[in-house]
Each structure stands twice: as C-alpha cells, then as structure tokens.
Design a protein around this motif. Sequence first.
Motif, PDB file in Angstrom:
ATOM      1  N   LYS A  78       0.790  -1.213  -0.139  1.00  0.00           N
ATOM      2  CA  LYS A  78       0.007  -0.059   0.177  1.00  0.00           C
ATOM      3  C   LYS A  78       1.020   1.246   0.065  1.00  0.00           C
ATOM      4  O   LYS A  78       1.785   1.383   0.824  1.00  0.00           O
ATOM      5  N   LYS A  79       0.436   2.186  -0.970  1.00  0.00           N
ATOM      6  CA  LYS A  79       1.434   3.380  -1.297  1.00  0.00           C
ATOM      7  C   LYS A  79       1.393   4.315  -0.004  1.00  0.00           C
ATOM      8  O   LYS A  79       2.122   4.696   0.645  1.00  0.00           O
ATOM      9  N   VAL A  80       0.009   4.576   0.524  1.00  0.00           N
ATOM     10  CA  VAL A  80      -0.150   5.295   1.634  1.00  0.00           C
ATOM     11  C   VAL A  80       0.702   4.863   2.860  1.00  0.00           C
ATOM     12  O   VAL A  80       1.407   5.927   3.635  1.00  0.00           O
ATOM     13  N   LEU A  81       0.873   3.837   3.025  1.00  0.00           N
ATOM     14  CA  LEU A  81       1.682   3.139   4.254  1.00  0.00           C
ATOM     15  C   LEU A  81       3.313   3.630   3.991  1.00  0.00           C
ATOM     16  O   LEU A  81       3.886   4.369   5.024  1.00  0.00           O
ATOM     17  N   SER A  82       3.790   3.262   2.853  1.00  0.00           N
ATOM     18  CA  SER A  82       5.334   3.414   2.701  1.00  0.00           C
ATOM     19  C   SER A  82       5.551   5.062   2.786  1.00  0.00           C
ATOM     20  O   SER A  82       6.424   5.293   3.374  1.00  0.00           O
ATOM     21  N   SER A  83       4.453   5.725   2.122  1.00  0.00           N
ATOM     22  CA  SER A  83       4.952   7.240   2.149  1.00  0.00           C
ATOM     23  C   SER A  83       4.890   7.960   3.662  1.00  0.00           C
ATOM     24  O   SER A  83       5.735   8.682   4.163  1.00  0.00           O
ATOM     25  N   GLU A  84       3.754   7.287   4.305  1.00  0.00           N
ATOM     26  CA  GLU A  84       3.614   7.793   5.671  1.00  0.00           C
ATOM     27  C   GLU A  84       4.833   7.478   6.621  1.00  0.00           C
ATOM     28  O   GLU A  84       5.182   7.846   7.575  1.00  0.00           O
ATOM     29  N   LEU A  85       4.996   5.983   6.467  1.00  0.00           N
ATOM     30  CA  LEU A  85       6.342   5.321   7.159  1.00  0.00           C
ATOM     31  C   LEU A  85       7.609   6.367   6.885  1.00  0.00           C
ATOM     32  O   LEU A  85       8.251   6.410   7.951  1.00  0.00           O
ATOM     33  N   ASN A  86       7.732   6.555   5.749  1.00  0.00           N
ATOM     34  CA  ASN A  86       8.988   7.367   5.483  1.00  0.00           C
ATOM     35  C   ASN A  86       8.854   8.822   6.166  1.00  0.00           C
ATOM     36  O   ASN A  86      10.080   9.305   6.459  1.00  0.00           O
ATOM     37  N   ASN A  87       7.627   9.448   6.355  1.00  0.00           N
ATOM     38  CA  ASN A  87       7.471  10.571   7.102  1.00  0.00           C
ATOM     39  C   ASN A  87       8.006  10.248   8.623  1.00  0.00           C
ATOM     40  O   ASN A  87       8.907  11.024   9.026  1.00  0.00           O
ATOM     41  N   LEU A  88       7.621   9.079   9.084  1.00  0.00           N
ATOM     42  CA  LEU A  88       7.971   8.710  10.546  1.00  0.00           C
ATOM     43  C   LEU A  88       9.699   8.810  10.625  1.00  0.00           C
ATOM     44  O   LEU A  88       9.960   9.135  11.660  1.00  0.00           O
ATOM     45  N   ILE A  89      10.267   8.177   9.637  1.00  0.00           N
ATOM     46  CA  ILE A  89      11.523   7.856   9.573  1.00  0.00           C
ATOM     47  C   ILE A  89      12.162   9.344   9.511  1.00  0.00           C
ATOM     48  O   ILE A  89      13.179   9.514  10.170  1.00  0.00           O
ATOM     49  N   ARG A  90      11.382  10.304   8.703  1.00  0.00           N
ATOM     50  CA  ARG A  90      12.126  11.479   8.511  1.00  0.00           C
ATOM     51  C   ARG A  90      12.218  12.216  10.073  1.00  0.00           C
ATOM     52  O   ARG A  90      12.955  12.898  10.393  1.00  0.00           O
ATOM     53  N   TYR A  91      11.018  12.208  10.685  1.00  0.00           N
ATOM     54  CA  TYR A  91      10.624  12.808  12.040  1.00  0.00           C
ATOM     55  C   TYR A  91      11.893  11.930  13.033  1.00  0.00           C
ATOM     56  O   TYR A  91      12.595  12.891  13.752  1.00  0.00           O
ATOM     57  N   ARG A  92      12.284  10.953  12.814  1.00  0.00           N
ATOM     58  CA  ARG A  92      13.467  10.317  13.641  1.00  0.00           C
ATOM     59  C   ARG A  92      14.817  11.057  13.343  1.00  0.00           C
ATOM     60  O   ARG A  92      15.529  11.595  14.080  1.00  0.00           O
ATOM     61  N   GLU A  93      14.874  11.115  11.824  1.00  0.00           N
ATOM     62  CA  GLU A  93      16.047  11.689  11.391  1.00  0.00           C
ATOM     63  C   GLU A  93      16.391  13.191  11.672  1.00  0.00           C
ATOM     64  O   GLU A  93      17.343  13.912  11.843  1.00  0.00           O
TER      65      GLU A  93
END
Length: 280
Positions: free
Chosen positions: A83-98
């Motif tokens: 699911k595309k929404v999932l990968s793009s939202e998870l990428n955001n979460l990883i960005r918040y970590r970074e």
Amino acid sequence: MIDLHIHTSASDGTYSPKDIVSLAFKKNLRAIAITDHDTIEGTAEAVREGKKVGLEVIPGVEISVEWNNSSIHILGYYIDGTKKVLSSELNNLIRYREERNPRIIEKLNSLGIDISYDEVKTAAGEGTVGRPHFAQILIEKGYVKNGNEAFRKYLQRGASAYVDKKRLSPEEGIHLIEEAGGIAVLAHPFMIDSIGENKMEELILKLKQMGIKGIEALYPTHTVQQTLQLKTIAEKYNLLLTGGSDFHGKQKPKIHLGTGFGKLRVPYELVIRMKKALKG
Ligand code: AMP
Ligand code: ZN
Ligand code: FE
Ligand code: FE
C-alpha cells in the motif's frame, strides 16, 4: 506458543528477520509477528523465511503516536506492505526520527559526551535509528553501565539529552494501519507514562472509538493483576487480545523470544481470533 511483538535489525533489534525466524523455529513457536518501529522493511524477508521453514509469520509494525504529551504505541498486524499510503507515511515517520537524532547528539555533546551521529548510525546498520542505538554507543564508550542507565540519565523523557520527535495522532496511526488492511492493537498498555489502573478503561474506550481492535494484554512487564484487568476490559468491549515479548535481541538481553522474562506464554488461539476478525 507464539510471540506477536518482535523487533529486528530493520529497527532496533539485533537479529535479522531471517535469524528471528530460525530462532523462533528452534524455540518451537507456532507463529510470530514482526513489529518494528515505524518500518516494515523486515517483514517480507521474515515471511519468506517463515514459508521456507514452515513457521507462520505475521507482517506487522509498531507506531508511536502522541497522547497527552507522551507516547503510546500502536501495533498493526497483517499489514499489506504494497500500500502506497503506508510507505509514504512510514517514510515521514523515519524523517521525524532523522530530524530528532542529530539534536540528541548535540545535547549529549553539550554535556561533554564524545559521541557522533555516524557512530550511532553504524550501530543501527541498515535499520532505522532509535534511542537504543544511542544507548549502545554510550555503553561501548563507558559513559554508562547498561541501557537502563543510558535511558535514565540521558535518553528517556525528562532526562538531560531527551528530544521529542514529531508523532502521528492516535487517529492517524490507527487509520494508517487500517488503510494498510491491518488490525490496530494498543501495545503494552501499562508501559504508558502516568497511566494508572483507574484511567486504563477510559483510555481503551477512547481508542476503541478511534478504531483499535485489540489490546496487548500479555506482556513481560505486566503484572498478573494488570493482565487480568486488561482481559476484563477486552471482554467488556469486545476487543481482541494479543501478546508478545517485545524481543530486541542483545539490545535488551533480559527479554527472551517467546517467553519474555521467562514466564510469558501467549497461546496460538489469539491468532485464530485475529484471522476471524480479519475475515469480518
Ligand atoms: P525511539 O523509537 O527512538 O523513540 O526509541 C524507542 C525504543 O527505546 C523502544 O524500543 C523502547 O523500548 C526503548 N525505550 C524507551 N524508553 C526506555 C527506557 N526507559 N529504558 C529502556 N528502553 C527504553
Ligand atoms: Zn525498540
Ligand atoms: Fe513499544
Ligand atoms: Fe516494541
């Protein structure tokens, strides 16, 4: 027995997804779920290995969401990784970590601690960087004796090098899991900061209205009393039960796969009920 809460090297666990599957197979577990923080990078490998050796592997995730200035964790089970929404939202979460991580380094440096982000990233390898990786370097360099001390002195909320990270709201986290076809479950309810027995039912009811389908009642640090209370609440509101060790490998050496501190037993029946719920 089963274990529905496991971290791999895709986040802050020390075993690869493949090694988790071998270990679970050796321990005779009947099913496991991979639930890395904010990432599903380890799930496909684990599912593939599971098929090879004949072990049921549930693709999952663990998402931290914002609640009353603190954090609660939502587990997602049977996540569809395509699911595309999932990968793009998870990428955001990883960005918040970074965004957060270099600020932890700055705080540690200003406390006179010699640590670089590169060292922490090396500790994390291919996985997403989490606070346990900071703890690992602090231990290796002799600043603290163990992970508990690292969190108490520096990394936990309120400690001297703590930096908050942006998180989804509970609604957003739960909806994300739903959109990916998954079942949202409240993780380790009694690990939530400042939650008492008297606030638990109210919180779970609120989260149920937002879409959670279950609660992780079986968890190493939960007392018999707490587990009983969660089971009673689950029954009252028709919620699923889940359970798992929150295994992180050598990152949390006292926690064992499947059995937690040694006493945890999670029955396979909980998986049967989840699958029934999925079919609706
Ligand atoms: P992060 O995802 O970077 O916010 O880090 C979360 C990880 O840190 C989880 O695996 C937690 O289990 C671990 N953690 C959080 N608080 C503590 C604590 N007080 N002691 C040990 N580990 C902790
Ligand atoms: Zn973790
Ligand atoms: Fe958690
Ligand atoms: Fe966890």
